[in-house]
Design an enzyme around this catalytic site. Structure first.
Site, short mmCIF file in Angstrom:
data_model
loop_
_atom_site.label_atom_id
_atom_site.label_comp_id
_atom_site.label_asym_id
_atom_site.label_seq_id
_atom_site.Cartn_x
_atom_site.Cartn_y
_atom_site.Cartn_z
N LYS A 306 0.82 -1.23 0.00
CA LYS A 306 0.00 0.00 0.00
C LYS A 306 0.85 1.28 0.00
CE LYS A 306 -4.23 -1.80 2.09
NZ LYS A 306 -5.23 -1.65 3.14
N ASP A 343 -10.10 2.74 1.69
CA ASP A 343 -10.36 2.33 3.09
C ASP A 343 -11.01 3.48 3.85
OD1 ASP A 343 -9.41 -0.24 2.85
OD2 ASP A 343 -7.38 0.25 3.51
P1 NAP Z 1 -0.92 -3.05 9.87
O1 NAP Z 1 -0.53 -1.86 9.07
O2 NAP Z 1 -0.04 -4.22 9.96
O3 NAP Z 1 -1.17 -2.51 11.38
C1 NAP Z 1 -1.53 -3.39 12.39
C2 NAP Z 1 -1.81 -2.59 13.68
O4 NAP Z 1 -2.34 -3.51 14.62
C3 NAP Z 1 -0.57 -1.97 14.29
O5 NAP Z 1 -0.91 -0.75 14.88
C4 NAP Z 1 -0.18 -3.00 15.35
O6 NAP Z 1 0.46 -2.43 16.46
C5 NAP Z 1 -1.53 -3.51 15.79
N1 NAP Z 1 -1.45 -4.86 16.30
C6 NAP Z 1 -1.10 -5.98 15.60
N2 NAP Z 1 -1.15 -7.06 16.39
C7 NAP Z 1 -1.53 -6.61 17.62
C8 NAP Z 1 -1.77 -7.26 18.88
N3 NAP Z 1 -1.61 -8.58 19.02
N4 NAP Z 1 -2.14 -6.50 19.92
C9 NAP Z 1 -2.28 -5.16 19.79
N5 NAP Z 1 -2.08 -4.50 18.64
C10 NAP Z 1 -1.71 -5.22 17.57
O7 NAP Z 1 -2.35 -3.61 9.42
P2 NAP Z 1 -3.54 -2.78 8.77
O8 NAP Z 1 -3.43 -2.79 7.30
O9 NAP Z 1 -3.64 -1.49 9.45
O10 NAP Z 1 -4.78 -3.72 9.11
C11 NAP Z 1 -5.27 -3.84 10.44
C12 NAP Z 1 -6.49 -4.77 10.42
O11 NAP Z 1 -7.55 -4.16 9.71
C13 NAP Z 1 -6.24 -6.11 9.73
O12 NAP Z 1 -6.89 -7.12 10.44
C14 NAP Z 1 -6.88 -5.95 8.37
O13 NAP Z 1 -7.30 -7.19 7.82
C15 NAP Z 1 -8.06 -5.07 8.72
N6 NAP Z 1 -8.54 -4.30 7.59
C16 NAP Z 1 -9.84 -4.48 7.23
C17 NAP Z 1 -10.37 -3.75 6.20
C18 NAP Z 1 -11.78 -3.96 5.82
O14 NAP Z 1 -12.15 -3.58 4.71
N7 NAP Z 1 -12.61 -4.52 6.69
C19 NAP Z 1 -9.57 -2.83 5.49
C20 NAP Z 1 -8.23 -2.66 5.88
C21 NAP Z 1 -7.73 -3.41 6.93
P3 NAP Z 1 2.05 -2.16 16.50
O15 NAP Z 1 2.24 -0.80 15.91
O16 NAP Z 1 2.37 -2.23 17.94
O17 NAP Z 1 2.69 -3.25 15.69
#
Ligand code: NAP
Length: 528
Positions: A306, A343
């Site tokens: 992304k 998003d």
């Molecule tokens: P990302 O860039 O990898 O960010 C993940 C975030 O989650 C980071 O802030 C991370 O914290 C935190 N995190 C990960 N594991 C954790 C844990 N065990 N406990 C506490 N915090 C944790 O991922 P992303 O793209 O933002 O996506 C996040 C989620 O949203 C995913 O599940 C994705 O599938 C979902 N999503 C859904 C949609 C939809 O259309 N429904 C769209 C986009 C994303 P740290 O900074 O501490 O690592």
């Protein structure tokens, strides 16, 4: 064509999908054939998969009599050439002859066997049945022209070249080969492997007479094979033509993405001549080669590209630039690529249907790409935004950039919000985890970006606390709907899109439950 078997005629145009059928015994093989023949008249019987290949011959005869409309290919590839048959060349040819006599209009003969056969024996086989002369490269896509020259030493009805895609660009090589040679020869060409899906769907447009599909999930006879039903219903392979616009969902990994399903559902519903294919890109350069060469008209971009994709774009809209991540690319008429972050719309649209965002007090959990989209989008709508993240420094950085506030975990119990959004993957998979404990959920609305399961533990707890809940499925559908609008300029059929994903998630969950009895051992896998 040489021989079509007793009283059998071929249609003018073969179907675009040949279903490869196998079974450990003849009963299993022919049960599968019976189940699919109505929708798939072109079938390949893999005699080499049978413990006793000869046991399939009688069944072919009966099957051909009952289904005179079916077009049958008999295959008995030896183990040395990538098949499962343990017999010698002579036994292989005997079986192919018998398959022809039983009613197969074609037999598959691999080039290695053709080269070992005496000319008279090859001619004898060819006088009895149509020949699909095949070549399989299980390692790479290389020297297609040289291999084809080698194959042309033998007269055949169809020349089938199958290679392995190690990059997305390998598909381009296969399709260029098909485009160059298919005017003069009848070809079947595709790349195996997860990265070969482009050629399986678009090969027919480049000149492959047909492609291969599996009878059912789990019945694949080659790596990367998709089901015949998916080729027909999701990718609409029978309708693909030169005017079909190609879109891709790019990421690594990508196999579990629901995006091809949701976008192809929308294309079909709105009668848009377009197809969306999953692109397993191990490198962004490889992806961009395909984008240019195929060409691809738009991309849905997912993890981990992304941010990296931004440097390939001519421009982005201002909010996407602020977020610093792009999940949607569209090609303009002059070929330039423009980026958007849908998003943001995915989060905002379901919220705006429920609450007034200006002045609303919102807590966003997480500081990754999805959290950024939520934070900047909400700030733009005038919400009062708080950020809480596992790694405080990252949360702090996001809060500072977006003029939001950082919240510490210990402050949570005393605070209350109009809305809490989980933008972390916590809760995905087995549905047991929640980032927040029940007393920490003090909000009128709770949204979870996780959508598999649709009702996460966080949403269950929120409901128990009397909050209104919004599932990640709504966000997913809305971001895809916005993507569809950007790609096509048409309003998106959002109800059909949402029900396609809901049904697919339910089918995956049911299959997993059936497989392990309880469905409790699901692995965490991002579907975006
Ligand atoms: P990302 O860039 O990898 O960010 C993940 C975030 O989650 C980071 O802030 C991370 O914290 C935190 N995190 C990960 N594991 C954790 C844990 N065990 N406990 C506490 N915090 C944790 O991922 P992303 O793209 O933002 O996506 C996040 C989620 O949203 C995913 O599940 C994705 O599938 C979902 N999503 C859904 C949609 C939809 O259309 N429904 C769209 C986009 C994303 P740290 O900074 O501490 O690592």
């Amino acid at each position: 064509m040489n021989s079509l078997g007793p009283g059998r005629i071929l249609p003018l145009r073969l179907p675009r999908v040949c279903v490869a059928i196998w079974g450990t015994d003849a009963a299993e093989m022919f049960d599968k054939a019976e189940a699919v023949v109505r929708d798939n008249p072109l079938l390949e019987f893999r005699l080499d998969y049978l413990k006793q290949p000869a046991s399939g011959i009688m069944r072919i005869r009966r099957f051909a009599e009952i289904h005179p409309e079916a077009i049958l290919i008999g295959t008995c590839r030896r183990a040395a050439n990538g098949g499962k048959f343990r017999g010698k060349l002579k036994a292989q040819i005997d079986l192919l002859m018998k398959a022809a006599d039983a009613g197969c209009q074609f037999v598959d003969l691999d080039i290695q066997s053709a080269e070992q056969l005496k000319t008279a024996d090859f001619e004898k086989l060819r006088s009895r049945v149509g020949i699909v002369l095949s070549f399989h490269d299980f390692k790479a896509t290389r020297n297609l022209d040289g291999t084809f020259r080698r194959m042309l030493a033998f007269p055949a009805d169809y020349y089938k070249l199958v290679s392995t895609a190690n990059t997305l660009a390998d598909n381009v090589e296969m399709m260029k080969f098909l485009q160059n040679q298919s005017q003069r020869h009848s070809l079947i060409g595709l790349c195996m492997g997860e990265q070969g899906i482009i050629s399986r769907v678009l090969g027919v447009r480049a000149g492959s007479v047909f492609t291969f599909g599996a009878a059912n999930p789990g019945d694949e006879t080659a790596p990367g094979q998709v089901t015949a039903r998916s080729l027909r219903d999701i990718y609409r392979i029978e309708q693909i033509d030169q005017a079909t616009r190609v879109y891709g969902v790019a990421g690594d990994p990508i196999s579990h993405s629901m995006s091809p399903l949701i976008m192809n559902t929308a294309f079909r519903r709105e009668s848009v001549n377009a197809v969306c294919i999953a692109l397993h890109a191990r490198k962004v350069d490889d992806l961009m080669t395909c984008v240019e060469d195929i060409p691809i008209h738009g991309l849905a971009v997912t993890m981990p590209y992304k941010q990296e994709i931004l440097k390939y774009l001519e421009n982005t809209d201002p909010l996407t630039a602020k977020v610093g991540a792009c999940n949607t690319v569209v090609r303009s008429q002059d070929g330039k690529l423009f980026g958007f972050n849908t998003d943001i719309a995915g989060v905002l649209r379901p919220l705006e249907q429920r609450l007034s965002l200006p002045g609303a007090k919102v807590l966003v959990l997480g500081a990754g790409g999805a959290a950024k989209a939520a934070v900047f989008g909400l700030k733009e709508r005038g919400a009062e935004v708080y950020v809480m993240n596992r790694t405080t420094a990252k949360g702090q950085k996001l809060a500072r950039r977006a003029h939001a506030r950082l919240l510490k975990r210990k402050e949570l119990k005393k605070a209350s919000f109009d809305l809490i959004i989980n933008a972390t993957p916590v809760g995905m998979g087995n549905g047991k985890q929640s980032l927040l404990a029940e007393p920490e959920i003090n909000a009128r609305y709770v949204m979870d970006m996780v959508y598999d399961p649709v009702e996460t533990r966080l949403l269950k707890l929120a409901k128990e606390r009397g909050a209104h809940t919004i599932s990640g499925l709504e966000m997913f559908t809305n971001q895809a709907a916005r993507q569809f609008e950007i790609w096509t300029g048409k309003p998106a059929p959002i109800i059909e899109m949402q029900s396609a994903v809901t049904n697919a998630l339910a089918a995956v969950a049911a299959a997993e439950t059936a497989r392990n009895g309880t469905g409790k051992t699901r692995k965490k896998k991002s579907r975006k």
